[in-house]
Scaffold this active site. Structure first.
Site, PDB file in Angstrom:
ATOM      1  N   ARG A 162      -5.601   9.823   0.555  1.00  0.00           N
ATOM      2  CA  ARG A 162      -5.112   8.697   1.355  1.00  0.00           C
ATOM      3  C   ARG A 162      -4.722   9.259   2.712  1.00  0.00           C
ATOM      4  NH1 ARG A 162      -1.177  11.137   2.525  1.00  0.00           N
ATOM      5  NH2 ARG A 162      -0.453   9.269   3.542  1.00  0.00           N
ATOM      6  N   GLY A 163      -4.386   8.346   3.642  1.00  0.00           N
ATOM      7  CA  GLY A 163      -4.163   8.772   5.023  1.00  0.00           C
ATOM      8  C   GLY A 163      -5.474   8.552   5.779  1.00  0.00           C
ATOM      9  N   ALA A 164      -5.378   7.871   6.926  1.00  0.00           N
ATOM     10  CA  ALA A 164      -6.598   7.399   7.592  1.00  0.00           C
ATOM     11  C   ALA A 164      -7.625   8.505   7.870  1.00  0.00           C
ATOM     12  CB  ALA A 164      -6.214   6.650   8.873  1.00  0.00           C
TER      13      ALA A 164
ATOM     14  N   ARG B 111     -11.165   0.603   0.947  1.00  0.00           N
ATOM     15  CA  ARG B 111      -9.845   0.177   1.466  1.00  0.00           C
ATOM     16  C   ARG B 111     -10.090  -0.480   2.828  1.00  0.00           C
ATOM     17  NH1 ARG B 111      -4.955   4.297   1.118  1.00  0.00           N
ATOM     18  NH2 ARG B 111      -3.773   2.357   1.202  1.00  0.00           N
TER      19      ARG B 111
ATOM     20  N   GLN C 229       5.122   8.023  -0.451  1.00  0.00           N
ATOM     21  CA  GLN C 229       4.381   9.102   0.231  1.00  0.00           C
ATOM     22  C   GLN C 229       5.338  10.055   0.957  1.00  0.00           C
ATOM     23  OE1 GLN C 229       3.484   5.890   0.264  1.00  0.00           O
ATOM     24  NE2 GLN C 229       1.283   5.619   0.506  1.00  0.00           N
TER      25      GLN C 229
ATOM     26  N   ASP D 258      -3.121   3.542  10.856  1.00  0.00           N
ATOM     27  CA  ASP D 258      -4.367   3.327  10.114  1.00  0.00           C
ATOM     28  C   ASP D 258      -5.394   2.620  10.980  1.00  0.00           C
ATOM     29  OD1 ASP D 258      -2.139   3.635   8.003  1.00  0.00           O
ATOM     30  OD2 ASP D 258      -4.039   4.104   7.026  1.00  0.00           O
TER      31      ASP D 258
ATOM     32  N   ASN E 148       0.243   0.362  10.432  1.00  0.00           N
ATOM     33  CA  ASN E 148       0.641   1.589   9.740  1.00  0.00           C
ATOM     34  C   ASN E 148       1.383   1.190   8.465  1.00  0.00           C
ATOM     35  OD1 ASN E 148       0.730   4.508   9.639  1.00  0.00           O
ATOM     36  ND2 ASN E 148       2.932   4.319   9.930  1.00  0.00           N
ATOM     37  N   LYS E 149       1.787   2.182   7.710  1.00  0.00           N
ATOM     38  CA  LYS E 149       2.419   1.952   6.415  1.00  0.00           C
ATOM     39  C   LYS E 149       3.532   0.919   6.502  1.00  0.00           C
ATOM     40  CE  LYS E 149       1.399   3.217   3.289  1.00  0.00           C
ATOM     41  NZ  LYS E 149       0.502   2.344   2.489  1.00  0.00           N
TER      42      LYS E 149
HETATM   43  O1  MRU Z   1      -1.622   3.987   2.024  1.00  0.00           O
HETATM   44  P1  MRU Z   1      -1.765   5.321   2.701  1.00  0.00           P
HETATM   45  O2  MRU Z   1      -0.948   6.405   2.072  1.00  0.00           O
HETATM   46  O3  MRU Z   1      -3.215   5.703   2.887  1.00  0.00           O
HETATM   47  O4  MRU Z   1      -1.166   5.078   4.148  1.00  0.00           O
HETATM   48  C1  MRU Z   1      -1.155   6.132   5.061  1.00  0.00           C
HETATM   49  C2  MRU Z   1      -0.456   5.793   6.302  1.00  0.00           C
HETATM   50  O5  MRU Z   1      -0.016   4.679   6.511  1.00  0.00           O
HETATM   51  C3  MRU Z   1      -0.386   6.848   7.335  1.00  0.00           C
HETATM   52  O6  MRU Z   1       0.772   6.699   8.075  1.00  0.00           O
HETATM   53  C4  MRU Z   1      -1.610   6.705   8.245  1.00  0.00           C
HETATM   54  O7  MRU Z   1      -2.802   6.825   7.532  1.00  0.00           O
HETATM   55  C5  MRU Z   1      -1.617   7.657   9.367  1.00  0.00           C
HETATM   56  S1  MRU Z   1      -1.539   9.323   8.835  1.00  0.00           S
HETATM   57  C6  MRU Z   1      -2.651  10.277   9.363  1.00  0.00           C
END
Ligand code: MRU
Length: 366
Positions: free
Chosen positions: A44-46, A87, A200, A241, A251-252
């Site tokens: 996970r993480g963009a 996703r 996370q 993201d 973002n999250k």
């Molecule tokens: O749902 P996730 O864990 O994939 O969400 C990740 C985030 O929201 C991060 O903050 C985002 O991808 C940027 S991190 C490089």
């Protein structure tokens, strides 16, 4: 070690669902399986999702049974569709699959009437996926040092979700800024939001920062406002993201609330994201699709119920922070300041040119 990599004809990655308890490498050998690894958040993480999808495209070429160029391209288009659907919010996913598909289409065009060799195409796509992954690390380091310039020595930073090595191929985005501060010998301390519902922050960011020996405290998400109001936060940093053309940031979930409270308390807010996360096709944040995830993430913690059985749950995984709450958006091409429409467009243009330059340099070395 990298978060995601190619080995023995498979896409391999650290299974982030198991951290910090277990460090297990998971391997995926088909495109639907790679899509599952993204959907179920092994990775996970963009930017990490983008690199995984790129390797997924290379995998599609490696296992294709196509006998001619057109069927091969069709297999790749099908793979792109499968991966893109995994996703919806992180734009790096479609950005990476598009980049790999374009390489294949260009090779087919160059071949003209001649049929493309499946093996040659598979080699080229793997080389492109490896280049994308290498670039991610290099870009993150540049972005980290760009961001470190606005963090004073002795700063207390507030950080949301996980944006470190695990959210990228290596080094990270917002956490990359913190690692860059550390490399520069700055003393910084990080307030780590636990980041409910999937934790996370608690599971991944705390694990990363402790391994890197960065001073930190884990906090409940609800503590952030109190810390900001009582003068214990100097800078708020988070990743993205997807960033819309006007600078609105997806973002999250929980990021928006942090940015609003930071504004109320006069605290600078920086989003840290590579230009591959900027989607110039979407004019503003309201057009960014927001993923909704399952009820279990909210109604349970570590598979233990914390709410009545069958409780109705609403679980949006991301939120939009309007650009007016951002002090700046840190990219590998420098820090973008308002008006973001102009500064982001220029940064994306430079980012694209840099990819082309690196591609030209690679082909002149071959
Ligand atoms: O749902 P996730 O864990 O994939 O969400 C990740 C985030 O929201 C991060 O903050 C985002 O991808 C940027 S991190 C490089």
């Amino acid at each position: 070690m990298r978060t995601v990599f190619w080995q023995d004809g498979q896409v391999k990655m650290i299974d982030q669902r198991l951290l910090p308890g277990e460090e297990v490498i998971a391997a995926f050998a088909t495109v639907p399986e790679v899509a599952r690894s993204i959907r179920e958040m092994y990775v996970r993480g963009a930017p990490a999702i983008g690199a995984t999808a790129a390797y997924g495209m290379a995998l599609a070429a490696h296992i294709s049974a196509a006998g001619d160029t057109q069927s091969l391209l069709n297999d790749l288009r099908q793979a792109k569709e499968t991966l893109d659907a995994a996703r919806p919010t992180a734009v790096n996913l479609a950005w990476a699959t598009r980049r790999l598909l374009r390489v294949a289409e260009q090779l087919a065009e160059d071949a003209g009437a001649a049929q493309l060799e499946v093996e040659e195409l598979a080699r080229s796509l793997l080389a492109e996926a490896e280049a994308l992954a290498d670039e991610d690390v290099e870009i993150n380091r540049r972005m980290g040092f760009n961001g470190a310039a606005v963090v004073p020595d002795g700063a207390n930073l507030l950080h949301h979700c996980n944006t470190g090595s695990l959210a990228t191929v290596d080094f990270g985005t917002a956490l990359g800024v913190i690692y860059a501060c550390q490399e520069q010998g700055k003393h910084v301390h990080v307030w780590v939001d636990e980041t409910r519902p999937r934790l996370q922050g608690a599971r991944l960011t705390a694990w990363e920062l402790m391994r890197a020996e960065v001073p930190m405290h884990l906090i409940a998400d609800n503590a952030a406002g109190h810390l900001m109001r009582t003068g214990q936060v100097d800078v708020v940093v988070f990743g993205a993201d997807r960033v819309a053309a006007n600078g609105d940031v997806a973002n999250k979930i929980g990021t928006y609330k942090l940015a609003v409270v930071a504004r109320e308390n006069g605290i600078p807010v920086y989003c840290v994201a590579p230009t591959s996360t900027v989607d110039l096709e979407l004019s503003d944040g309201d057009k960014i699709p927001i993923e909704e995830r399952g009820a279990g993430e909210v109604a349970e913690i570590g598979r233990r119920p914390v709410a009545p059985t069958d409780v109705p749950v609403y679980n949006p995984a991301f939120d939009i922070t309007p650009h007016r709450y951002l002090t700046g958006i840190v990219t590998e091409e420098g820090i973008c300041y308002p008006p973001f429409t102009a500064s982001l467009e220029a940064a994306v243009e430079r980012g694209r040119a840099a990819i082309e330059e690196r591609r030209a340099a690679r082909s002149s070395q071959q």
